[in-house]
Design a protein around this motif. Structure first.
Motif, short mmCIF file in Angstrom:
data_model
loop_
_atom_site.label_atom_id
_atom_site.label_comp_id
_atom_site.label_asym_id
_atom_site.label_seq_id
_atom_site.Cartn_x
_atom_site.Cartn_y
_atom_site.Cartn_z
N ARG A 299 -5.45 -2.27 9.19
CA ARG A 299 -4.03 -2.52 9.42
C ARG A 299 -3.76 -4.01 9.54
O ARG A 299 -2.76 -4.51 9.03
CB ARG A 299 -3.57 -1.78 10.69
CG ARG A 299 -3.13 -0.35 10.41
CD ARG A 299 -2.38 0.22 11.57
NE ARG A 299 -3.21 0.36 12.76
CZ ARG A 299 -4.08 1.36 12.95
NH1 ARG A 299 -4.23 2.29 12.02
NH2 ARG A 299 -4.79 1.43 14.05
N GLY B 46 -1.77 -4.73 6.58
CA GLY B 46 -0.46 -4.54 7.18
C GLY B 46 -0.02 -3.09 7.23
O GLY B 46 1.10 -2.79 7.61
N LYS B 47 -0.87 -2.18 6.83
CA LYS B 47 -0.53 -0.77 6.92
C LYS B 47 -1.82 0.04 6.95
O LYS B 47 -2.91 -0.53 6.86
CB LYS B 47 0.34 -0.35 5.74
CG LYS B 47 -0.28 -0.68 4.38
CD LYS B 47 0.64 -0.24 3.26
CE LYS B 47 -0.01 -0.45 1.92
NZ LYS B 47 0.57 -1.50 1.11
N ASP B 48 -1.70 1.36 7.09
CA ASP B 48 -2.89 2.18 7.14
C ASP B 48 -3.56 2.23 5.78
O ASP B 48 -2.92 2.08 4.75
CB ASP B 48 -2.52 3.60 7.58
CG ASP B 48 -2.31 3.66 9.08
OD1 ASP B 48 -3.13 3.04 9.80
OD2 ASP B 48 -1.32 4.27 9.52
N GLY C 172 -7.52 -2.28 -0.05
CA GLY C 172 -6.23 -1.73 -0.47
C GLY C 172 -6.19 -1.49 -1.97
O GLY C 172 -5.87 -0.39 -2.44
#
Lengths: 308, 535
Positions: B245, B249-251, B447
């Motif tokens: 994260r 910046g996210k799962d 990612g």
């Protein structure tokens, strides 16, 4: 025929010597990753500078120095263009050759009717008295012995000395060499200047010792042959020597053949040294392993330290 | 996890024990800000992770520390004193060593010559060779100093790089994505070495995007996103999810993977391919059998340098087979066909090398798109339709989230992961019947890697046959329906991924699979070619 063997050998070595200088110099330049196609031009400018200096001073050795300086100066122009200003090496090298042809013809106009006193060959004491090979190998112009020393020095430098190791590393991968802290651009400058100086000495040998007179465009493509020699010799000094003397040998043999009145057109015979050298070298350089292990990978590729 | 506080966040390490400190480092390139106001502090004897996606600016930051790149702004403190590292030689002189992601070795030189080049003065090669043997034994990094580098495997080359750094007795060792070229076992051995070094007081800056490794190895971590520091943490107390994260910046996206539809037609059949290598340092292929059906993903595992390159060249058409034609693509005998004609049959290919084979570095993305996707309406009567070309590139950039300056950006201006996304996207947008992908996520961040994997699975669900060659076993098990192993130019029979595990495939990597002859034949896909492979 046997009594002709010694003169043929002597003439062969003399005819190959300009190539030895020019090609060994270019080999060092190319091993650093710089492709200087201006060898022909540097040889010509070296030849005319050497001739002028010898005519003025009377000393052939001042001619050799002048030849080296002139060849080096030409190489410096090339180095500034390609290493500092990042010009294309192929284009700059071709331009340098054309420039050298023109410049040497222009400067040489004044010397066209001048002739130099031929300098006597130097017989090495004792060695020259050896039966058979003595007169063939050890009665030569002093510069011939210098070319042998140069061969030994270049071979030792490249494969036995640390600066030579650095030079090969720069030629293989300037980015990696930069990353481990080698000064890539200065090394390439030095290698290029060395190549130019040696091409100049090769030219000096032609105009001062080999045929002690100046003729426009007297290198007659030897600069280009030197370039081809380096490639087909797979960047190995010993093979450069073989190629240079092969060229010298065929040159001399075809002269003798012309003298004997062989029924082949003279133009074809004059073409032979170039043809034979290329064919033989192509045949011996077909092994892909030797090429991969000896060719400088970064040849003719510009190097920008910041982008790396 | 400390809060995002740019200046004081670096205070994680006690001031007295700080070896290296960066303050406000900024580096801008024409198209992108690589580092913006980055702070970083490394204590003595600490293994400090720098974590971030591809293009987050990790490599640029390391190059600044090592003196390869000059920062536009910011200060660097070394052992408490300000220092401006002029060049890599200077960096080494003050005690910084670096192992590059893309190796900085000279292939035509021997190991000992390579090491000698990096050392000051003129070391005696024979003595240096003994020193290399001593150090490599001490730290469990076996290398033969007399071998030529081009004959070494990738893992061995990395050992040479590490040994070369260690011989300079560095106070700080920078390792840029070191495990991207190692088998799981070799990575574990490398970690042992690094722990030993840290225990001796050497600090290590460990650049990676592999969260599990960082949690296993590192004491502290600095997380970068888009050139900025987004957090500091103690990776031993974080989960992979919480670090991901911070990093993206996210799962973490999860890869949806339904079982393969069975009974698809064979799209790629290789029946008994044997071929001597063109490259004198290559691997000879021996009697390779492989079938890939529509609607399945087949993976080929193996340590690099075991024939992957040769096999892929035979499939892509770069190596002409002629003669007995043992390759069928979409039911057409393709042995004699050129790469272009094989692509016309519906095959797309993502090679391992992005720059030079996957893309032309000096060309724009749009032009690179044209090179393989020109059959998709980009050429009419021999003339390029520039609008169609740019639209295709723009669609690829948008669909695959490629960070770049647009379709007119030069391929070489992209970071490795972004370029890989573009190349994979370019091939997928051509809706291939057969997609052959080599190292789909090599050097790509979590990612982007998850995204590429999901895209491969989606393409499979749409009915394509996919062949993936990868060194990352976890990746193969995540996306593949069947897995084969290549070792020394021979290919094992393909096992259903569900019936196998990392341990078994890992053992097969050393070439021992005959013992498994009595394993149950794969159901559903039991084609003649596989039975032949088992015989």
């Amino acid at each position: 025929m046997t009594d002709q063997l010694v003169p043929i050998l002597v003439a062969t070595i003399a005819a190959g010597t300009p190539l030895v200088f020019a090609a060994l110099g270019e080999l060092v330049t190319e091993k650093s990753g710089v492709l200087n196609l201006g060898v022909e031009g540097m040889m010509l400018v070296g030849a005319v500078a050497a001739f002028a200096a010898t005519a003025a001073s009377g000393s052939p050795w001042s001619g050799v120095l002048a030849g080296a300086a002139a060849g080096g100066a030409m190489a410096l122009v090339f180095a500034v263009l390609t290493l500092t200003l990042m010009a294309n090496q192929v284009a700059a090298g071709l331009a340098l050759s054309l420039f050298g042809v023109g410049l040497s013809a222009f400067v040489g106009k004044a010397y066209e009717s001048v002739s130099l006193a031929p300098s006597p060959p130097l017989a090495i004491p004792l060695a020259a008295d050896l039966p058979g090979i003595g007169p063939a190998l050890f009665v030569h112009q002093p510069l011939v012995y210098v070319s042998w020393a140069l061969f030994a020095a270049v071979a030792w430098f490249l494969y036995r000395s640390r600066p030579g190791l650095v030079l090969r590393a720069v030629g293989e991968s300037p980015q990696s060499a930069h990353a481990i802290g080698c000064p890539v651009i200065p090394i390439r400058y030095l290698a290029t200047l060395f190549g130019g100086a040696m091409a100049g000495v090769g030219g000096a040998f032609l105009s001062v010792f080999y045929t002690p007179l100046w003729v426009e465009n007297m290198t007659a493509g030897r600069g280009w042959i030197a370039l081809a020699l380096v490639v087909f010799a797979t960047w190995r000094p010993a093979r450069v020597m073989i190629g240079a003397y092969l060229f010298g040998g065929v040159t001399v043999v075809q002269f003798f053949a012309q003298g004997e009145g062989v029924a082949v057109p003279a133009q074809f015979l004059s073409m032979l040294p170039y043809l034979a050298t290329i064919v033989v070298l192509v045949l011996i350089s077909r092994n892909i392993n030797t090429i991969r292990l000896n060719a400088p990978v970064s040849l003719a590729k510009p190097f920008h330290p910041e982008v790396a | 996890m400390t809060a995002t506080a740019p200046h004081d966040a670096a205070a994680g390490a006690p001031a007295a024990g700080r070896l290296l400190e960066l303050r406000g480092i900024t580096k801008r390139y024409p198209a992108v800000v690589a580092n913006e106001n980055v702070d970083l502090a490394v204590a003595r004897g600490e293994i400090h992770a720098v974590l971030g996606e591809n293009g987050a600016g990790k490599s640029t930051l390391m190059k600044i520390i090592y003196g390869v790149v000059k920062p536009d702004a910011g200060r660097m403190l070394w052992e408490g004193r300000p220092v401006v590292v002029a060049n890599p030689a200077h960096a080494r002189a003050i005690g910084i060593g670096m192992v590059f992601q893309h190796f900085s070795l000279f292939e035509t030189l021997t190991v000992v010559e390579n090491v000698a080049l990096a050392l000051p003065g003129a070391p005696d090669l024979a003595r240096l060779a003994r020193e290399i043997e001593r150090v490599s034994e001490l730290y469990g990094l076996p290398v033969d100093p007399r071998r030529l580098v081009h004959s070494l495997s990738v893992g061995e080359r990395q050992r040479v790089e590490v040994v070369r750094c260690l011989l300079q007795k560095p106070k700080l060792l920078i390792m840029d994505e070191p495990t991207s070229v190692l088998t799981p076992q070799a990575a574990r051995r490398l970690f042992e070495t690094l722990r030993k070094l840290a225990a001796e007081g050497c600090s290590i800056l460990y650049i990676s995007h592999k969260l599990d490794e960082i949690r296993e190895l590192c004491h502290r971590a600095t997380v970068l996103r888009a050139g900025k520091v987004t957090g500091h943490c103690d990776p031993r107390r974080e989960t992979a999810g919480s670090m991901a994260r911070m990093m993206i910046g996210k799962d973490l996206p999860h890869c949806e993977h339904a079982p393969a539809r069975e009974g698809g037609v064979p799209r790629l059949v290789i029946a008994g391919l044997s071929r001597g290598a063109d490259d004198p340092f290559g691997v000879d292929l021996q009697d390779v059998h492989l079938t890939v059906h529509a609607g399945e993903i087949v993976g080929i595992a193996g340590v690099s340098g075991n024939g992957q390159r040769e096999l892929l060249a035979a499939i892509s058409g770069e190596a002409r087979l002629g003669g007995k034609l043992p390759v069928r693509i979409c039911s057409v005998e393709a042995g004699r066909l050129s790469p272009g004609r094989r692509r016309r049959l519906g095959m797309c290919f993502v090679p391992e090398e992005r720059l030079g084979r996957g893309a032309v570095p000096e060309m724009t993305l749009a032009e690179n798109a044209l090179l393989t996707a020109h059959r998709r309406g980009m050429v009419r009567a021999g003339m390029i339709r520039f609008r169609a070309m740019r639209e295709f590139a723009a669609r690829c950039i948008e669909r695959f989230g490629v960070k770049c300056g647009g379709p007119e950006a030069e391929a070489k201006s992209l970071s490795g992961g972004n370029l890989q996304k573009f190349i994979v996207g370019r091939e997928m947008l051509q809706e291939p019947k057969l997609l052959v992908v080599s190292q789909p996520t090599w050097g790509v961040d979590v990612g982007a890697a998850a995204f590429i994997r999901q895209s491969l699975v989606d393409l499979r669900n749409a009915g394509a046959a996919i062949l993936v060659v990868s060194e990352e076993l976890d990746e193969l098990f995540e996306i593949c329906d069947r897995i084969a192993v290549i070792a020394k130019g021979r290919l094992s029979p393909a096992r259903r991924a569900a019936d196998s595990d990392v341990e078994e495939i890992g053992q097969w990597m050393s070439g021992l699979w005959e013992a498994d002859d009595n394993a149950p034949p794969p159901a559903g896909h039991g084609s003649g070619a596989q039975r032949a492979a088992r015989a």
